[in-house]
Scaffold this motif. Sequence first.
Motif, PDB file in Angstrom:
ATOM      1  N   PRO A   9       0.771  -1.234   0.000  1.00 31.54           N
ATOM      2  CA  PRO A   9       0.000   0.000   0.000  1.00 31.54           C
ATOM      3  C   PRO A   9       0.807   1.291   0.000  1.00 31.54           C
ATOM      4  O   PRO A   9       0.315   2.317  -0.400  1.00 31.54           O
ATOM      5  N   GLY A  10       2.042   1.256   0.404  1.00 35.38           N
ATOM      6  CA  GLY A  10       2.862   2.460   0.413  1.00 35.38           C
ATOM      7  C   GLY A  10       3.386   2.765   1.800  1.00 35.38           C
ATOM      8  O   GLY A  10       3.080   2.075   2.767  1.00 35.38           O
ATOM      9  N   CYS A  11       4.189   3.790   1.880  1.00 38.32           N
ATOM     10  CA  CYS A  11       4.768   4.156   3.175  1.00 38.32           C
ATOM     11  C   CYS A  11       5.158   5.630   3.163  1.00 38.32           C
ATOM     12  O   CYS A  11       5.200   6.273   2.125  1.00 38.32           O
ATOM     13  N   ARG A  12       5.457   6.113   4.353  1.00 36.27           N
ATOM     14  CA  ARG A  12       5.916   7.485   4.506  1.00 36.27           C
ATOM     15  C   ARG A  12       7.442   7.477   4.443  1.00 36.27           C
ATOM     16  O   ARG A  12       8.096   6.662   5.078  1.00 36.27           O
ATOM     17  N   ALA A  13       8.020   8.370   3.674  1.00 34.71           N
ATOM     18  CA  ALA A  13       9.477   8.491   3.580  1.00 34.71           C
ATOM     19  C   ALA A  13       9.871   9.890   4.029  1.00 34.71           C
ATOM     20  O   ALA A  13       9.243  10.875   3.650  1.00 34.71           O
ATOM     21  N   PRO A  22      17.836  15.113  20.046  1.00 29.50           N
ATOM     22  CA  PRO A  22      16.695  14.258  19.696  1.00 29.50           C
ATOM     23  C   PRO A  22      15.637  15.066  18.954  1.00 29.50           C
ATOM     24  O   PRO A  22      15.571  16.280  19.085  1.00 29.50           O
ATOM     25  N   LEU A  23      14.832  14.381  18.191  1.00 27.41           N
ATOM     26  CA  LEU A  23      13.831  15.039  17.356  1.00 27.41           C
ATOM     27  C   LEU A  23      12.450  14.540  17.737  1.00 27.41           C
ATOM     28  O   LEU A  23      12.231  13.344  17.857  1.00 27.41           O
ATOM     29  N   GLN A  24      11.528  15.456  17.951  1.00 26.12           N
ATOM     30  CA  GLN A  24      10.139  15.082  18.211  1.00 26.12           C
ATOM     31  C   GLN A  24       9.283  15.709  17.127  1.00 26.12           C
ATOM     32  O   GLN A  24       9.497  16.850  16.747  1.00 26.12           O
ATOM     33  N   GLY A  25       8.337  14.952  16.607  1.00 26.46           N
ATOM     34  CA  GLY A  25       7.506  15.437  15.510  1.00 26.46           C
ATOM     35  C   GLY A  25       8.137  15.079  14.172  1.00 26.46           C
ATOM     36  O   GLY A  25       9.116  14.347  14.096  1.00 26.46           O
ATOM     37  N   SER A  26       7.580  15.614  13.130  1.00 29.83           N
ATOM     38  CA  SER A  26       8.061  15.287  11.785  1.00 29.83           C
ATOM     39  C   SER A  26       9.248  16.153  11.390  1.00 29.83           C
ATOM     40  O   SER A  26       9.516  17.190  11.997  1.00 29.83           O
ATOM     41  N   TYR A  27       9.951  15.728  10.363  1.00 25.31           N
ATOM     42  CA  TYR A  27      11.081  16.510   9.846  1.00 25.31           C
ATOM     43  C   TYR A  27      10.602  17.884   9.388  1.00 25.31           C
ATOM     44  O   TYR A  27      11.241  18.891   9.629  1.00 25.31           O
ATOM     45  N   GLU A  29       7.883  19.578  10.329  1.00 22.28           N
ATOM     46  CA  GLU A  29       7.492  20.416  11.472  1.00 22.28           C
ATOM     47  C   GLU A  29       8.695  21.035  12.175  1.00 22.28           C
ATOM     48  O   GLU A  29       8.633  22.137  12.691  1.00 22.28           O
ATOM     49  N   ASN A  30       9.814  20.327  12.169  1.00 19.69           N
ATOM     50  CA  ASN A  30      11.013  20.792  12.847  1.00 19.69           C
ATOM     51  C   ASN A  30      11.972  21.544  11.918  1.00 19.69           C
ATOM     52  O   ASN A  30      13.037  21.978  12.347  1.00 19.69           O
ATOM     53  N   GLY A  31      11.622  21.675  10.663  1.00 18.33           N
ATOM     54  CA  GLY A  31      12.449  22.418   9.714  1.00 18.33           C
ATOM     55  C   GLY A  31      13.771  21.753   9.377  1.00 18.33           C
ATOM     56  O   GLY A  31      14.726  22.423   8.995  1.00 18.33           O
ATOM     57  N   VAL A  32      13.841  20.420   9.487  1.00 18.97           N
ATOM     58  CA  VAL A  32      15.098  19.727   9.197  1.00 18.97           C
ATOM     59  C   VAL A  32      15.017  18.866   7.937  1.00 18.97           C
ATOM     60  O   VAL A  32      15.947  18.154   7.616  1.00 18.97           O
ATOM     61  N   GLY A  33      13.944  18.951   7.216  1.00 16.62           N
ATOM     62  CA  GLY A  33      13.802  18.140   6.010  1.00 16.62           C
ATOM     63  C   GLY A  33      12.361  18.108   5.548  1.00 16.62           C
ATOM     64  O   GLY A  33      11.580  19.004   5.841  1.00 16.62           O
ATOM     65  N   TYR A  34      12.031  17.061   4.824  1.00 17.72           N
ATOM     66  CA  TYR A  34      10.662  16.933   4.335  1.00 17.72           C
ATOM     67  C   TYR A  34      10.246  15.471   4.338  1.00 17.72           C
ATOM     68  O   TYR A  34      11.078  14.569   4.420  1.00 17.72           O
ATOM     69  N   GLU A  35       8.957  15.249   4.229  1.00 16.67           N
ATOM     70  CA  GLU A  35       8.382  13.912   4.209  1.00 16.67           C
ATOM     71  C   GLU A  35       7.412  13.792   3.049  1.00 16.67           C
ATOM     72  O   GLU A  35       6.811  14.778   2.619  1.00 16.67           O
ATOM     73  N   CYS A  36       7.288  12.592   2.553  1.00 16.08           N
ATOM     74  CA  CYS A  36       6.313  12.350   1.485  1.00 16.08           C
ATOM     75  C   CYS A  36       5.747  10.943   1.644  1.00 16.08           C
ATOM     76  O   CYS A  36       6.345  10.088   2.273  1.00 16.08           O
TER      77      CYS A  36
END
Length: 92
Positions: A9-13, A22-27, A29-36
């Motif tokens: 079905p797919g996945c989040r990358a 340490p990182l909490q939340g998404s990349y 949201e934290n300004g360190v990258g992106y997700e798709c």
Amino acid sequence: DDVVKTEFPGCRAGFKNKEVSPLQGSYFENGVGYECFTPDVLNLGISPAVLIENVSKRFKSLGGTVVEGSPLRGVAISESIGAAIDMGETEE
């Protein structure tokens, strides 16, 4: 679509462009990258028989001839003439 036999079905990358720990939340949201989300990226289970049949039908529709169960001894390629196939001796 009839070639795919195993569907994933797919996945989040996520992709970081800087290291933060340490990182909490998404990349994002934290300004360190992106997700798709990558739907259907791992549909790896395919049927070779269906692929070969599809290619064979297309080749024949364009005027080609398919010879099965015959030895291939060699292929000669010419830029000016095209290709010649050596099928060896035929026994009838």
